[in-house]
Every structure is written in C-alpha cells, then in structure tokens.
Design a protein around this motif. Structure first.
Motif, PDB file in Angstrom:
ATOM      1  N   SER A 147       0.186  -9.538  -9.894  1.00  0.00           N
ATOM      2  CA  SER A 147       0.714  -9.427 -11.254  1.00  0.00           C
ATOM      3  C   SER A 147       2.093 -10.070 -11.360  1.00  0.00           C
ATOM      4  N   PRO A 148       2.412 -10.692 -12.497  1.00  0.00           N
ATOM      5  CA  PRO A 148       3.767 -11.207 -12.703  1.00  0.00           C
ATOM      6  C   PRO A 148       4.752 -10.047 -12.819  1.00  0.00           C
ATOM      7  N   ILE A 149       5.946 -10.231 -12.296  1.00  0.00           N
ATOM      8  CA  ILE A 149       6.888  -9.112 -12.266  1.00  0.00           C
ATOM      9  C   ILE A 149       7.340  -8.717 -13.671  1.00  0.00           C
ATOM     10  N   GLU A 150       7.269  -9.616 -14.622  1.00  0.00           N
ATOM     11  CA  GLU A 150       7.675  -9.275 -15.984  1.00  0.00           C
ATOM     12  C   GLU A 150       6.722  -8.280 -16.632  1.00  0.00           C
ATOM     13  N   ALA A 151       5.524  -8.103 -16.052  1.00  0.00           N
ATOM     14  CA  ALA A 151       4.537  -7.183 -16.607  1.00  0.00           C
ATOM     15  C   ALA A 151       4.694  -5.761 -16.064  1.00  0.00           C
ATOM     16  N   LEU A 152       5.606  -5.557 -15.118  1.00  0.00           N
ATOM     17  CA  LEU A 152       5.739  -4.256 -14.477  1.00  0.00           C
ATOM     18  C   LEU A 152       6.549  -3.281 -15.326  1.00  0.00           C
ATOM     19  N   SER A 153       6.208  -2.001 -15.190  1.00  0.00           N
ATOM     20  CA  SER A 153       7.046  -0.954 -15.762  1.00  0.00           C
ATOM     21  C   SER A 153       8.280  -0.790 -14.889  1.00  0.00           C
ATOM     22  N   GLY A 154       9.241   0.008 -15.357  1.00  0.00           N
ATOM     23  CA  GLY A 154      10.448   0.228 -14.571  1.00  0.00           C
ATOM     24  C   GLY A 154      10.155   0.841 -13.213  1.00  0.00           C
ATOM     25  N   GLY A 155       9.252   1.829 -13.192  1.00  0.00           N
ATOM     26  CA  GLY A 155       8.905   2.465 -11.927  1.00  0.00           C
ATOM     27  C   GLY A 155       8.177   1.528 -10.982  1.00  0.00           C
ATOM     28  N   GLN A 156       7.269   0.715 -11.519  1.00  0.00           N
ATOM     29  CA  GLN A 156       6.552  -0.256 -10.693  1.00  0.00           C
ATOM     30  C   GLN A 156       7.500  -1.303 -10.116  1.00  0.00           C
ATOM     31  N   PHE A 157       8.459  -1.731 -10.948  1.00  0.00           N
ATOM     32  CA  PHE A 157       9.437  -2.714 -10.485  1.00  0.00           C
ATOM     33  C   PHE A 157      10.249  -2.153  -9.312  1.00  0.00           C
ATOM     34  N   GLN A 158      10.647  -0.890  -9.418  1.00  0.00           N
ATOM     35  CA  GLN A 158      11.432  -0.278  -8.347  1.00  0.00           C
ATOM     36  C   GLN A 158      10.593  -0.105  -7.085  1.00  0.00           C
ATOM     37  N   ARG A 159       9.325   0.240  -7.239  1.00  0.00           N
ATOM     38  CA  ARG A 159       8.435   0.329  -6.079  1.00  0.00           C
ATOM     39  C   ARG A 159       8.339  -1.023  -5.377  1.00  0.00           C
ATOM     40  N   MET A 160       8.251  -2.089  -6.167  1.00  0.00           N
ATOM     41  CA  MET A 160       8.177  -3.435  -5.602  1.00  0.00           C
ATOM     42  C   MET A 160       9.417  -3.745  -4.762  1.00  0.00           C
ATOM     43  N   LEU A 161      10.593  -3.393  -5.290  1.00  0.00           N
ATOM     44  CA  LEU A 161      11.825  -3.668  -4.558  1.00  0.00           C
ATOM     45  C   LEU A 161      11.902  -2.853  -3.267  1.00  0.00           C
ATOM     46  N   PHE A 162      11.412  -1.633  -3.296  1.00  0.00           N
ATOM     47  CA  PHE A 162      11.350  -0.838  -2.074  1.00  0.00           C
ATOM     48  C   PHE A 162      10.402  -1.473  -1.065  1.00  0.00           C
ATOM     49  N   ALA A 163       9.285  -2.012  -1.538  1.00  0.00           N
ATOM     50  CA  ALA A 163       8.350  -2.675  -0.635  1.00  0.00           C
ATOM     51  C   ALA A 163       9.017  -3.860   0.052  1.00  0.00           C
ATOM     52  N   ARG A 164       9.832  -4.599  -0.682  1.00  0.00           N
ATOM     53  CA  ARG A 164      10.550  -5.735  -0.082  1.00  0.00           C
ATOM     54  C   ARG A 164      11.484  -5.252   1.027  1.00  0.00           C
ATOM     55  N   VAL A 165      12.183  -4.135   0.792  1.00  0.00           N
ATOM     56  CA  VAL A 165      13.066  -3.576   1.809  1.00  0.00           C
ATOM     57  C   VAL A 165      12.258  -3.115   3.024  1.00  0.00           C
ATOM     58  N   LEU A 166      11.085  -2.532   2.793  1.00  0.00           N
ATOM     59  CA  LEU A 166      10.237  -2.095   3.901  1.00  0.00           C
ATOM     60  C   LEU A 166       9.831  -3.272   4.781  1.00  0.00           C
ATOM     61  N   GLU A 218       0.833  -1.205   0.000  1.00  0.00           N
ATOM     62  CA  GLU A 218       0.000   0.000   0.000  1.00  0.00           C
ATOM     63  C   GLU A 218       0.870   1.259   0.000  1.00  0.00           C
ATOM     64  N   ARG A 219       1.940   1.254   0.768  1.00  0.00           N
ATOM     65  CA  ARG A 219       2.799   2.438   0.877  1.00  0.00           C
ATOM     66  C   ARG A 219       3.473   2.768  -0.449  1.00  0.00           C
ATOM     67  N   VAL A 220       3.750   1.752  -1.261  1.00  0.00           N
ATOM     68  CA  VAL A 220       4.394   2.013  -2.555  1.00  0.00           C
ATOM     69  C   VAL A 220       3.383   2.077  -3.695  1.00  0.00           C
ATOM     70  N   GLU A 278       9.831  11.116 -12.225  1.00  0.00           N
ATOM     71  CA  GLU A 278      10.019  11.959 -11.050  1.00  0.00           C
ATOM     72  C   GLU A 278       8.967  11.698  -9.981  1.00  0.00           C
ATOM     73  N   ALA A 279       7.730  11.406 -10.386  1.00  0.00           N
ATOM     74  CA  ALA A 279       6.684  11.139  -9.402  1.00  0.00           C
ATOM     75  C   ALA A 279       7.046   9.914  -8.564  1.00  0.00           C
ATOM     76  N   THR A 280       7.512   8.855  -9.221  1.00  0.00           N
ATOM     77  CA  THR A 280       7.931   7.660  -8.490  1.00  0.00           C
ATOM     78  C   THR A 280       9.146   7.964  -7.630  1.00  0.00           C
ATOM     79  N   SER A 281      10.070   8.750  -8.152  1.00  0.00           N
ATOM     80  CA  SER A 281      11.266   9.110  -7.386  1.00  0.00           C
ATOM     81  C   SER A 281      10.889   9.833  -6.097  1.00  0.00           C
ATOM     82  N   GLN A 282       9.896  10.714  -6.163  1.00  0.00           N
ATOM     83  CA  GLN A 282       9.474  11.433  -4.967  1.00  0.00           C
ATOM     84  C   GLN A 282       8.864  10.498  -3.937  1.00  0.00           C
TER      85      GLN A 282
END
Length: 236
Positions: A136-155, A126-128, A173-177
């Motif tokens: 969803s399969p990870i191969e279907a993610l955009s670059g920004g979605q993939f990075q959000r997923m990895l941040f969620a794992r760290v969280l 939810e936070r990301v 930039e929106a994802t970066s913020q």
C-alpha cells in the motif's frame, strides 16, 4: 543528577553539564549523568521543557548549547523515530519501501535486498500487523498504521540505540499497546531505548528509569521515585 548511573551496566552516553536548545538559546536545564548500555529510559516533563530538543541533541541532529556529550566507545547506529507530524507522507513510497529502509546501513542500493534481509522485513511487517498492507502507498495509511510502519523500520534496523520521540501521540490505545510490547522486546534483546513520553501511567508500568525535565533542574533515576517527585511538584 551528577554521577547518576542508569541501568547498572556499562556507560553508553555521558552528559557533562549539557544544555540543549536552539540558536544558542537554552531550553533544558543543565544535565550531567550517564545513560547505561541496555537501559530503558523515559524522558518526561511539561510541554515546552525541551524533551524533544534533548533527544535530537543526543541523536546528533543539533549541537548542545553548552556542555558536552561523550560516547563510551564508537558512536553506535541510532534507530530514530520522529514525531508523526514531522514526517512527510506524500512521497510515492509503499509500506514495504519504508520498512526496507531499516536495512540500508547493511546493504548496497545497487545489490538489492537478499533473502535474509527480506525475511527480516517480512517478520517486522508481521510483528506490527501490516503484512497485508505491505504494497500500500504510505499516503493511504491511518495514523496508527503509519506509526506501526515506522516501528517496523526500526525493528529491521536492529540498532544498538533506539530513540523514540512521542511514539504514542495521535494513535489508539490498541496500537499503543502493540508498540509498547515492541519497545519492551527491544529492551529485552539488549537494545538501549530512550523515549519521550507524556503518559506517566505508561512510564510507571514499563520504564525502569526516567529523566524528568523541569524549568530549573532535572531529576534522573528510578521511575517510581522520579514520578512521585513530579506529582508532588505539580501539586505544590
């Protein structure tokens, strides 16, 4: 750098004339100093100066070319986020599968994920902003979605020490913020964060301490003074 203390708290990592590189070939200048527990530090410098190599050395993935790295106390669990291009997205995994990997140090593969762990995973998704994509399969993610997923794992992992290798490369930039807000939140919760970055404006806004790698030396200290020195060197 010698004797430099970042963050003002107890030491977590001490670098004693450490040089990072590959196959006995030095890439970074010699580093001596201390990374403090609870600090938020950016690692910056021109391409090829060894930023990612240093981070991998600190994480224990590759040995130092020379010098030593000392941990104050037991070596903590490290939350690691690699560069996007270093990750394989063709495995048959879902977003939920990857985020749940952050809980593996605390759970058994054979006992499964209990309710409190599942709630942490759901909260991280939810936070990301990936709740609707959890199946969803990870191969279907955009670059920004993939990075959000990895941040969620760290969280979910909630590691005392978090290392991020170019976490904003190739995303909007929106994802970066959103991700920068998560990094600030990790720091506020007491986690120690080291991040390799290229955007000096973002570093100046959010990172109290900076380690600048140059060809012959390293500068390490308060961000405002380090970035000022960096700009002067570039103009010289």
């Amino acid at each position: 750098m010698a004797g430099n203390l970042l963050g003002g708290g107890p030491a977590m990592i001490e670098l004693d004339n450490l040089v990072a590189g590959y196959d006995r070939l030095a890439i970074t200048p010699t580093l001596s100093g201390t990374i403090e527990k609870g600090s938020l530090t950016a690692i910056v410098g021109i391409n090829g100066c060894g930023k990612s190599t240093l981070l991998k050395t600190l994480a224990g993935f590759i040995p130092p070319v020379s010098g030593q790295l000392h941990w104050r106390g037991p070596r903590p669990v490290i939350g690691w986020l690699a560069q996007r291009h270093a990750l394989e997205s063709q495995f048959p995994l879902t977003v939920y599968d990857v985020v749940s990997q952050g809980a593996w140090p605390r759970v058994s593969l054979f006992r499964g994920l209990k309710g409190d762990i599942r709630r942490k995973i759901d909260s991280a998704l939810e936070r990301v902003g990936l709740t609707l994509l959890s199946a969803s399969p990870i191969e279907a993610l955009s670059g920004g979605q993939f990075q959000r997923m990895l941040f969620a794992r760290v969280l979910v992992q909630q590691a005392p020490l978090v290392m991020l290798d170019e976490p904003f490369t190739g995303i909007d930039e929106a994802t970066s913020q959103v991700l920068m807000e998560l990094i600030v939140g990790m720091h506020r919760s007491g986690q120690t964060v080291l991040a390799v970055l290229h955007d000096n404006q973002r570093v100046a806004r959010h990172f109290p301490e900076t380690l600048l790698l140059e060809s012959q030396r390293a500068r390490w200290g308060v961000t405002t003074s380090i970035l000022t020195a960096f700009e002067h060197a570039r103009r010289a």
